[in-house]
Design an enzyme around this catalytic site. Structure first.
Site, PDB file in Angstrom:
ATOM      1  N   LYS A 163       3.541 -11.434  -2.126  1.00  0.00           N
ATOM      2  CA  LYS A 163       2.360 -11.316  -3.702  1.00  0.00           C
ATOM      3  C   LYS A 163       2.224 -12.997  -3.068  1.00  0.00           C
ATOM      4  O   LYS A 163       2.828 -13.606  -4.056  1.00  0.00           O
ATOM      5  CB  LYS A 163       2.683 -10.707  -4.642  1.00  0.00           C
ATOM      6  CG  LYS A 163       3.307  -9.059  -3.160  1.00  0.00           C
ATOM      7  CD  LYS A 163       1.678  -8.108  -3.335  1.00  0.00           C
ATOM      8  CE  LYS A 163       2.025  -6.744  -2.727  1.00  0.00           C
ATOM      9  NZ  LYS A 163       0.592  -6.021  -2.776  1.00  0.00           N
ATOM     10  N   GLU A 213      -4.306 -10.895   3.099  1.00  0.00           N
ATOM     11  CA  GLU A 213      -4.866  -9.666   2.777  1.00  0.00           C
ATOM     12  C   GLU A 213      -5.554 -10.091   1.024  1.00  0.00           C
ATOM     13  O   GLU A 213      -5.087 -10.578   0.741  1.00  0.00           O
ATOM     14  CB  GLU A 213      -3.170  -9.093   2.348  1.00  0.00           C
ATOM     15  CG  GLU A 213      -3.948  -7.570   2.295  1.00  0.00           C
ATOM     16  CD  GLU A 213      -3.171  -7.003   2.117  1.00  0.00           C
ATOM     17  OE1 GLU A 213      -2.624  -5.641   1.910  1.00  0.00           O
ATOM     18  OE2 GLU A 213      -1.532  -7.623   2.489  1.00  0.00           O
ATOM     19  N   ASP A 238      -7.793  -4.922   2.522  1.00  0.00           N
ATOM     20  CA  ASP A 238      -7.123  -3.886   1.908  1.00  0.00           C
ATOM     21  C   ASP A 238      -7.736  -2.885   0.634  1.00  0.00           C
ATOM     22  O   ASP A 238      -9.089  -1.788   1.296  1.00  0.00           O
ATOM     23  CB  ASP A 238      -6.252  -4.734   0.999  1.00  0.00           C
ATOM     24  CG  ASP A 238      -4.794  -3.156   0.158  1.00  0.00           C
ATOM     25  OD1 ASP A 238      -5.252  -1.895   0.502  1.00  0.00           O
ATOM     26  OD2 ASP A 238      -4.343  -3.513   0.219  1.00  0.00           O
ATOM     27  N   LYS A 262      -4.323   2.604   4.654  1.00  0.00           N
ATOM     28  CA  LYS A 262      -3.760   3.508   3.716  1.00  0.00           C
ATOM     29  C   LYS A 262      -5.141   4.829   3.743  1.00  0.00           C
ATOM     30  O   LYS A 262      -5.031   4.661   2.826  1.00  0.00           O
ATOM     31  CB  LYS A 262      -3.678   3.001   2.056  1.00  0.00           C
ATOM     32  CG  LYS A 262      -2.540   1.719   2.020  1.00  0.00           C
ATOM     33  CD  LYS A 262      -3.111   0.813   1.044  1.00  0.00           C
ATOM     34  CE  LYS A 262      -1.763  -0.399   0.936  1.00  0.00           C
ATOM     35  NZ  LYS A 262      -2.745  -1.375  -0.269  1.00  0.00           N
TER      36      LYS A 262
END
EC number: 5.1.1.-
Length: 369
Positions: A163, A213, A238, A262
């Site tokens: 991250k 991302e 995402d 997801k």
């Protein structure tokens, strides 16, 4: 398939570690758990929306209201022969894909059990184990990051994702790249940057990242397309992908070269299958994302990740990384960078009901009669 009853719960699970991203810190997870009952079978679904709208707009409270007051009353007692019939029943209601996904994924589990087949077969999967990596939150220091990365590489994970945010990006990624030159390394910004940060983001091209991302706004495609034209590093979308229509537009714009799937964000398995088909036809690789799921959501993700378009290691790492105790009986654990798909019909996991009772904050049982 007649849905005869449903049980909705809100659970709270403490995380084993502090998980920091560009938009906040998590030390516990609030989970919406749905049990559907029909024809003597049980289907399980898990909601991954948060208490506050930090990832997407949806929240636990909003999803609870929609499920309890709108979606479940609409389908209880109805004969729904397949998931497409459920999709049509919910079609009048706009948006809210994460709330819809809780119901749709529970129904997919129930439907697969009625067919007597594991979910991965029903979805069209081609493998019984999934390549996995780890997603690492922002650590206290670069040295701490290097220690954590080394431990997970030794455990066999096949991709490391860090991250990042402005001020915590190039230097930490450079240190990891220099320490582990052959590691598959990615970065996740969770929308922390804008096009004003172009120079910072272009520096990351030096580091041979597999992708970066969601660097820009959570609902953006156009600026991601502009940024992708400036970067050699592939952009992975995402938060911006909320369904097949957004995926189609992303492909047409060239907004990203990799997609994070997801199912909970997309509205369930059905919409995920549509995104999978679009990505395959465009030559865009997929990987299975993670939302700090407990055992039900993790099992659903594993079954979906067996489809052929999922060619990059996903975020579905061992449950024991996150929880002292999970909500399912089965141990969902990776070995040598592979997560086996749970065996048996449906999603292949069973609730650990005494533990579920202990971590339940609220529950409601609803029946068709």
């Amino acid at each position: 398939m007649r849905i005869e009853a449903a049980e909705l719960r809100i659970l709270e699970l403490p995380l084993k570690f502090r998980f920091e991203t560009s938009f906040g810190v998590q030390t516990k997870r609030t989970i919406l758990l749905l049990r559907l009952f029909g024809e003597g079978l049980e289907g399980l679904g898990e909601g991954v929306m948060e208490r506050l709208p930090l990832y997407r707009e949806e929240t636990v409270a909003g999803a609870r209201y929609l499920l309890e007051e709108v979606f479940l009353p609409r389908v209880l007692g109805r004969d729904l022969p397949n998931p497409e019939a459920l999709r049509e029943a919910l079609a009048p209601f706009r948006g809210n894909p994460m709330a819809k996904a809780v119901l749709e994924m529970a129904f997919f589990d129930l439907w697969a059990k009625a067919l007597g087949r594991p979910l991965w077969q029903v979805l069209g999967g081609v493998r019984q184990a999934v390549e996995v990596g780890v997603s690492l939150g922002i650590q206290p220091s670069v040295e701490d990051t290097l220690r954590v990365v080394e431990r997970h590489l030794e455990e066999g994970y096949r991709r490391i994702k860090l991250k990042i945010k402005p001020g915590w990006d190039y230097e930490v990624l450079k240190a990891v790249r220099e320490a582990f030159p052959e590691a598959t390394l990615t970065a996740d910004a969770n929308s922390a940057y804008s096009l004003a940060n172009l120079a910072q983001l272009k520096r990351l091209d030096e580091l041979r990242l597999d992708y970066i991302e969601q660097p820009l706004a959570y609902d953006d495609l156009l600026d991601h397309a502009k940024l992708q034209r400036e970067l050699s590093t592939p952009i992975c979308l995402d938060e911006s992908l909320t369904g097949a229509e957004k995926a189609r537009k992303a492909i047409e714009l060239g907004a990203g070269r990799v997609f994070n799937v997801k199912p909970a964000r997309l509205g369930g398995h059905g919409e995920s299958l549509r995104v999978h088909a679009l990505a395959e036809s465009a030559g865009i690789p997929l990987w299975m994302g993670g939302m700090l799921e407990a055992g039900v959501g993790r099992a659903h993700n594993l079954h979906l990740a067996t489809l052929p378009g999922f060619t990059k290691p996903g975020d579905v790492s061992s449950a024991s990384r996150y929880w002292e105790e999970d909500i399912v009986e089965e141990a969902l654990e990776a070995k040598d960078g592979l997560m086996p798909v749970p065996e048996g019909v449906g999603i292949g996991v069973h609730l650990k009901l005494p533990f579920v009772e202990r971590v339940t904050l609220w529950q409601r049982y609803m029946s068709a009669s």
